[in-house]
Design a protein around this motif. Structure first.
Motif, PDB file in Angstrom:
ATOM      1  N   ARG A   3       3.498   0.914   3.038  1.00  0.00           N
ATOM      2  CA  ARG A   3       3.375  -0.582   3.780  1.00  0.00           C
ATOM      3  C   ARG A   3       4.336  -1.410   3.078  1.00  0.00           C
ATOM      4  O   ARG A   3       3.940  -1.876   1.990  1.00  0.00           O
ATOM      5  N   ALA A  12       5.292  -6.032   6.243  1.00  0.00           N
ATOM      6  CA  ALA A  12       5.717  -5.364   7.359  1.00  0.00           C
ATOM      7  C   ALA A  12       4.137  -4.899   7.884  1.00  0.00           C
ATOM      8  O   ALA A  12       3.270  -4.841   7.184  1.00  0.00           O
ATOM      9  N   ASN A  13       4.111  -4.749   9.326  1.00  0.00           N
ATOM     10  CA  ASN A  13       2.650  -4.133   9.918  1.00  0.00           C
ATOM     11  C   ASN A  13       2.766  -2.780  10.328  1.00  0.00           C
ATOM     12  O   ASN A  13       2.080  -2.296  11.046  1.00  0.00           O
ATOM     13  N   VAL A  14       4.005  -2.155   9.741  1.00  0.00           N
ATOM     14  CA  VAL A  14       4.038  -0.583   9.888  1.00  0.00           C
ATOM     15  C   VAL A  14       3.996   0.110   8.642  1.00  0.00           C
ATOM     16  O   VAL A  14       4.160  -0.440   7.426  1.00  0.00           O
ATOM     17  N   LEU A  15       3.766   1.567   8.893  1.00  0.00           N
ATOM     18  CA  LEU A  15       4.066   2.287   7.742  1.00  0.00           C
ATOM     19  C   LEU A  15       5.620   2.967   7.785  1.00  0.00           C
ATOM     20  O   LEU A  15       5.733   3.397   8.577  1.00  0.00           O
ATOM     21  N   THR A  16       6.032   3.037   6.681  1.00  0.00           N
ATOM     22  CA  THR A  16       7.369   3.711   6.498  1.00  0.00           C
ATOM     23  C   THR A  16       6.925   5.162   5.757  1.00  0.00           C
ATOM     24  O   THR A  16       6.329   5.157   4.732  1.00  0.00           O
ATOM     25  N   PHE A  17       7.664   6.187   6.245  1.00  0.00           N
ATOM     26  CA  PHE A  17       7.481   7.459   5.694  1.00  0.00           C
ATOM     27  C   PHE A  17       8.548   8.023   4.929  1.00  0.00           C
ATOM     28  O   PHE A  17       9.816   7.729   5.237  1.00  0.00           O
ATOM     29  N   PHE A  45       0.619   5.586   0.620  1.00  0.00           N
ATOM     30  CA  PHE A  45      -0.269   6.758   0.884  1.00  0.00           C
ATOM     31  C   PHE A  45       0.311   7.888   0.605  1.00  0.00           C
ATOM     32  O   PHE A  45       1.583   8.280   0.566  1.00  0.00           O
ATOM     33  N   MET A  75       0.866  -1.317   0.074  1.00  0.00           N
ATOM     34  CA  MET A  75      -0.096  -0.080  -0.073  1.00  0.00           C
ATOM     35  C   MET A  75       0.763   1.076   0.000  1.00  0.00           C
ATOM     36  O   MET A  75       1.983   1.262   0.904  1.00  0.00           O
TER      37      MET A  75
END
Lengths: 114, 114
Positions: free
Chosen positions: A96, A100-105, A33, A31
């Motif tokens: 995502r 992984a279960n987190v978002l990277t920015f 964003f 995903m």
């Protein structure tokens, strides 16, 4: 670790113009964003970038103002159209990554509209 | 509606002192909670996350956070602050369903006195 690259990192734009921000990730993501961070404010989700189809926009954001593309799994663009000073913000891409279960920015793109 | 509140806009601590940043959330189900840090000119870096299990979670850079369901809180702590910890800290609550959206608090800016 997974890397998200955004460009430009910053820009100064004239009122009424449009600017496209690019986001490239270095491995497979599920995903992507786009977030906006107005001066001194928190992050607000603009939209989910869907591969090969129209983005899913949050309330208060519209495609005409913030067209988003995601032609493949690892690349997306956000355009800020017909800019006004109120669009001066940091725009952040996030993703995502697979597994992984987190978002990277990403580091963000700081736009200043004069 | 989901929301995250960070009641402290700014916090100043002396180097070597302990730190606690407050975060309260409103969420209808079991929340997925995150703390991110944003250094000047940088993107957001994940410090730690809580999904389930042990309510005290350890993160990077010596940070920890405790989930307290009865208080709807997820406060961030560090026993001894370093000057390099000066940054903006964001608490976020997320959904780990198909949408994978994050809702961010307004942030707390940490200043560290020498």
């Amino acid at each position: 670790s997974a890397v998200i690259s955004q460009k430009p990192s910053r820009d100064i734009c004239q009122r009424g113009t449009s600017l496209t921000i690019q986001c490239q990730v270095d491995s497979q993501v599920t995903m992507m964003f786009w977030y906006r961070q107005q001066p001194g404010q928190s992050l607000t989700l603009i939209a989910t970038a869907n591969q090969g189809s129209e983005a899913t926009y949050e309330s208060g954001f519209v495609i005409d103002k913030f067209p988003i593309s995601r032609p493949n799994l690892t690349f997306s663009t956000l355009t800020v159209s017909n800019m006004s000073p109120e669009d001066s913000s940091i725009y952040l891409c996030s993703a995502r990554f697979s597994g992984a279960n987190v978002l990277t920015f990403g580091a963000g793109s700081r736009l200043t509209v004069l | 509606a989901q929301s995250v509140t960070q009641p402290d806009i700014h916090i100043t601590v002396s180097e070597g002192a302990s730190l606690e940043l407050r975060c309260n959330y409103s969420y209808g189900a079991t929340p997925y909670l995150f703390w991110y840090v944003q250094s000047p000119g940088q993107g957001l870096q994940l410090l730690l996350k809580y999904f389930s299990g042990d309510t005290l979670v350890q993160g990077i850079k010596g940070f920890e956070a405790e989930f307290k369901r009865s208080q709807s809180s997820f406060n961030l702590r560090k026993p001894s602050v370093h000057w390099s910890d000066a940054a903006e800290y964001f608490c976020a609550v997320g959904e780990l369903d198909s949408s994978y959206k994050l809702i961010f608090g307004s942030g707390t800016r940490l200043l560290v006195r020498p």
